[in-house]
Design a protein around this motif. Structure first.
Motif, PDB file in Angstrom:
ATOM      1  N   ILE A  21       0.801  -1.221   0.000  1.00 38.70           N
ATOM      2  CA  ILE A  21       0.000   0.000   0.000  1.00 38.70           C
ATOM      3  C   ILE A  21       0.840   1.281   0.000  1.00 38.70           C
ATOM      4  CG2 ILE A  21      -0.234   0.324   2.509  1.00 38.70           C
ATOM      5  CD1 ILE A  21      -3.180   0.874   2.095  1.00 38.70           C
ATOM      6  N   THR A  22       2.038   1.237   0.584  1.00 31.34           N
ATOM      7  CA  THR A  22       2.740   2.484   0.874  1.00 31.34           C
ATOM      8  C   THR A  22       3.379   3.158  -0.343  1.00 31.34           C
ATOM      9  OG1 THR A  22       3.154   1.693   3.125  1.00 31.34           O
ATOM     10  CG2 THR A  22       4.449   3.565   2.362  1.00 31.34           C
ATOM     11  N   PRO A  23       4.305   2.516  -1.082  1.00 27.95           N
ATOM     12  CA  PRO A  23       4.962   3.250  -2.169  1.00 27.95           C
ATOM     13  C   PRO A  23       3.996   3.750  -3.245  1.00 27.95           C
ATOM     14  CG  PRO A  23       6.191   1.260  -1.628  1.00 27.95           C
ATOM     15  CD  PRO A  23       4.876   1.163  -0.925  1.00 27.95           C
ATOM     16  N   PHE A  24       3.086   2.879  -3.694  1.00 25.40           N
ATOM     17  CA  PHE A  24       2.132   3.298  -4.723  1.00 25.40           C
ATOM     18  C   PHE A  24       1.217   4.395  -4.182  1.00 25.40           C
ATOM     19  CE2 PHE A  24      -1.467   3.033  -7.626  1.00 25.40           C
ATOM     20  CZ  PHE A  24      -0.855   2.798  -8.854  1.00 25.40           C
ATOM     21  N   GLY A  25       0.814   4.269  -2.932  1.00 26.31           N
ATOM     22  CA  GLY A  25      -0.017   5.313  -2.325  1.00 26.31           C
ATOM     23  C   GLY A  25       0.706   6.637  -2.246  1.00 26.31           C
ATOM     24  N   HIS A  26       1.981   6.614  -1.892  1.00 27.43           N
ATOM     25  CA  HIS A  26       2.763   7.846  -1.806  1.00 27.43           C
ATOM     26  C   HIS A  26       2.899   8.519  -3.166  1.00 27.43           C
ATOM     27  CE1 HIS A  26       4.983   6.839   2.221  1.00 27.43           C
ATOM     28  NE2 HIS A  26       3.678   7.004   2.363  1.00 27.43           N
ATOM     29  N   PHE A  27       3.183   7.728  -4.187  1.00 26.51           N
ATOM     30  CA  PHE A  27       3.479   8.307  -5.493  1.00 26.51           C
ATOM     31  C   PHE A  27       2.230   8.646  -6.303  1.00 26.51           C
ATOM     32  CE2 PHE A  27       7.676   6.808  -4.562  1.00 26.51           C
ATOM     33  CZ  PHE A  27       8.527   7.609  -5.303  1.00 26.51           C
ATOM     34  N   ILE A  28       1.149   7.889  -6.121  1.00 30.04           N
ATOM     35  CA  ILE A  28      -0.024   8.042  -6.990  1.00 30.04           C
ATOM     36  C   ILE A  28      -1.256   8.542  -6.243  1.00 30.04           C
ATOM     37  CG2 ILE A  28      -1.565   6.902  -8.620  1.00 30.04           C
ATOM     38  CD1 ILE A  28       1.352   7.211  -9.560  1.00 30.04           C
ATOM     39  N   PHE A  29      -1.679   7.842  -5.203  1.00 27.11           N
ATOM     40  CA  PHE A  29      -2.940   8.189  -4.559  1.00 27.11           C
ATOM     41  C   PHE A  29      -2.888   9.561  -3.877  1.00 27.11           C
ATOM     42  CE2 PHE A  29      -3.820   3.558  -4.788  1.00 27.11           C
ATOM     43  CZ  PHE A  29      -5.040   3.645  -5.433  1.00 27.11           C
ATOM     44  N   ILE A  30      -1.750   9.929  -3.330  1.00 27.63           N
ATOM     45  CA  ILE A  30      -1.634  11.257  -2.723  1.00 27.63           C
ATOM     46  C   ILE A  30      -1.831  12.335  -3.780  1.00 27.63           C
ATOM     47  CG2 ILE A  30       0.035  12.877  -1.728  1.00 27.63           C
ATOM     48  CD1 ILE A  30       1.054  10.601   0.008  1.00 27.63           C
ATOM     49  N   ARG A  31      -1.237  12.136  -4.955  1.00 27.25           N
ATOM     50  CA  ARG A  31      -1.385  13.115  -6.030  1.00 27.25           C
ATOM     51  C   ARG A  31      -2.846  13.213  -6.479  1.00 27.25           C
ATOM     52  NH1 ARG A  31      -3.030  14.451 -11.405  1.00 27.25           N
ATOM     53  NH2 ARG A  31      -1.655  16.126 -12.115  1.00 27.25           N
ATOM     54  N   LEU A  32      -3.538  12.082  -6.591  1.00 23.15           N
ATOM     55  CA  LEU A  32      -4.944  12.092  -6.975  1.00 23.15           C
ATOM     56  C   LEU A  32      -5.787  12.826  -5.930  1.00 23.15           C
ATOM     57  CD1 LEU A  32      -5.427   8.410  -8.228  1.00 23.15           C
ATOM     58  CD2 LEU A  32      -5.105  10.462  -9.612  1.00 23.15           C
ATOM     59  N   THR A  33      -5.434  12.676  -4.669  1.00 24.44           N
ATOM     60  CA  THR A  33      -6.172  13.360  -3.611  1.00 24.44           C
ATOM     61  C   THR A  33      -5.971  14.865  -3.684  1.00 24.44           C
ATOM     62  OG1 THR A  33      -5.823  11.407  -2.221  1.00 24.44           O
ATOM     63  CG2 THR A  33      -6.609  13.389  -1.127  1.00 24.44           C
ATOM     64  N   TYR A  34      -4.774  15.301  -4.068  1.00 26.02           N
ATOM     65  CA  TYR A  34      -4.515  16.738  -4.216  1.00 26.02           C
ATOM     66  C   TYR A  34      -5.478  17.384  -5.215  1.00 26.02           C
ATOM     67  CZ  TYR A  34      -0.027  16.432  -1.724  1.00 26.02           C
ATOM     68  OH  TYR A  34       0.958  16.264  -0.779  1.00 26.02           O
ATOM     69  N   VAL A  35      -5.825  16.659  -6.268  1.00 26.59           N
ATOM     70  CA  VAL A  35      -6.695  17.217  -7.305  1.00 26.59           C
ATOM     71  C   VAL A  35      -8.021  17.670  -6.713  1.00 26.59           C
ATOM     72  CG1 VAL A  35      -7.942  16.703  -9.441  1.00 26.59           C
ATOM     73  CG2 VAL A  35      -5.617  15.838  -9.108  1.00 26.59           C
ATOM     74  N   TYR A  36      -8.521  16.933  -5.731  1.00 26.53           N
ATOM     75  CA  TYR A  36      -9.831  17.239  -5.158  1.00 26.53           C
ATOM     76  C   TYR A  36      -9.732  17.992  -3.838  1.00 26.53           C
ATOM     77  CZ  TYR A  36     -11.205  13.790  -8.622  1.00 26.53           C
ATOM     78  OH  TYR A  36     -11.385  13.122  -9.801  1.00 26.53           O
ATOM     79  N   ALA A  37      -8.851  17.538  -2.955  1.00 26.80           N
ATOM     80  CA  ALA A  37      -8.813  18.105  -1.605  1.00 26.80           C
ATOM     81  C   ALA A  37      -7.746  19.162  -1.421  1.00 26.80           C
ATOM     82  CB  ALA A  37      -8.604  16.984  -0.585  1.00 26.80           C
ATOM     83  N   GLY A  38      -6.751  19.203  -2.309  1.00 26.49           N
ATOM     84  CA  GLY A  38      -5.709  20.222  -2.192  1.00 26.49           C
ATOM     85  C   GLY A  38      -4.974  20.136  -0.871  1.00 26.49           C
TER      86      GLY A  38
END
Length: 372
Positions: A21-38
């Motif tokens: 969960i950690t590396p992919f979440g750090h590199f991808i899911f965090i960026r996707l969350t920025y798009v909506y939640a900033g």
């Protein structure tokens, strides 16, 4: 006769989950969350962690009641042989899709760094290594992760320490200036990340003490929350909300920003190592789940019988995604993939567990309070 099942400890099981969960979440899911939640992505993380605690506990509690059965076996138990096998095949298709997407996102990242190298070269070598380890069995994969994960965690901690002085906490203000809806949308992205953990219900029969998984799962979510808190807030505090949103890989850019002493200005190799190792672990787990699912679905004599065929299928599927740019891939991950994953990873398992529970109570009542 089917081979005896390979076993590993609960600690190895959770180490595999963290590496997944950690590396992919750090590199991808965090960026996707920025798009909506900033800048409010950390609040989205907190909300999803609360939901994740509930989800993980229910999943493991239900699975621990029938520790010898995988998710496919439980599907058959809940819905009967025919429909249960259809649901099992759905899970296998999902694992293969998620595996292909993981490799595709990883190769897109490498193509930005090495534009002259054809993407299929990266795909081939990653899949070859994955197939070799997965064919050797779940124990080989867990031992590989057991060696790699402490290195990953040590490097991640080093990055957090080195970048700490560059962070501006004022960039996180104001809080929820656009209301709660963007925060909730960001929570859905992180919840997708937790929903993908459904693949580990295929591996619960391998654990030594499955009855301890529900309580240990609560500690796992807490560890994940703290491992994600720094990378979620870091790029916002360094680059600001607008730049962090527009960057394809904000966490990687944060690592590149590190300057160590006066002569080491770029630590790109550190980020590449974290990404390569994380992509290998994540894709291998999905491949293992699909291979064991196929073996169970078709009653194969060996759990690794279908590793090679599905590896070729993943290779072909990844090549079919070649026309997807990073932007299109991100859009798919944040929209259709999130919906599919939350249904497959959260709602459908809950339905399976509810049906099994109802059938047990019905049989118990029918037989005068005695289980059959």
């Amino acid at each position: 006769m089917k081979n005896s099942i390979q076993k590993f400890s609960n600690l190895q099981f959770f180490m595999m989950m963290i590496g997944f969960i950690t590396p992919f979440g750090h590199f991808i899911f965090i960026r996707l969350t920025y798009v909506y939640a900033g800048r409010n992505a950390w609040i989205s993380l907190f909300c999803s962690a609360i939901l994740g605690v509930i989800f993980i506990y229910i999943q493991f509690k239900s699975a621990s009641k029938s520790p010898d059965q995988s998710l496919i076996g439980e599907s058959v138990q809940a819905f009967g042989t025919w429909f249960g096998r259809v649901i099992g095949f759905m899970y296998i298709c999902f694992f293969l899709l998620a595996c292909s997407l993981s490799i595709h996102v990883f190769t897109q990242f490498l193509n930005l760094l090495f534009p002259l190298t054809p993407s299929f070269v990266f795909v081939f070598f990653l899949l070859f290594t994955m197939a070799y380890v997965v064919h050797a069995g779940s124990e080989a994969l867990t031992r590989t992760i057991q060696v790699a994960l402490p290195v990953l965690m040590a490097l991640g901690s080093l990055v957090s320490i080195l970048i700490l002085k560059e962070r501006d906490w004022k960039q996180l203000l104001p809080i929820m200036e656009n209301g709660f809806f963007p925060v909730w949308h960001g929570s859905i992205i992180f919840l997708t990340m937790f929903a993908e953990l459904v693949v580990f219900r295929m591996l619960i029969p391998h654990t030594n003490t499955p009855k301890n998984l529900p309580k240990q799962g609560l500690f796992f979510v807490m560890v994940v929350f703290f491992m994600f808190l720094g990378p979620t807030t870091g790029p916002i505090m360094i680059f600001g909300e607008d730049l962090a949103r527009s960057t394809l890989y904000p966490t990687f850019e944060e690592i590149r920003y590190i300057q160590l002493f006066d002569f080491i200005e770029r630590l790109d190799v550190l980020g590449i190592f974290l990404w390569v190792t994380g992509a290998f672990i994540r894709s291998s787990v999905f491949l293992l789940g699909a291979a064991e699912g196929m073996a169970e679905l078709f009653k194969a004599n060996k759990n690794n019988l279908y590793v090679l065929p599905i590896t070729f299928f993943v290779f072909a599927l990844e090549l079919s995604l070649k026309s997807y740019t990073p932007e299109k891939t991100y859009h798919f991950l944040a929209s259709s993939y999130s919906v599919i994953t939350i249904f497959i990873g959260i709602l459908l398992p809950l339905m399976i567990d509810m049906v099994i529970g109802f059938r047990h109570k019905w049989k118990s009542g029918w037989n005068g309070g005695k289980e059959v």
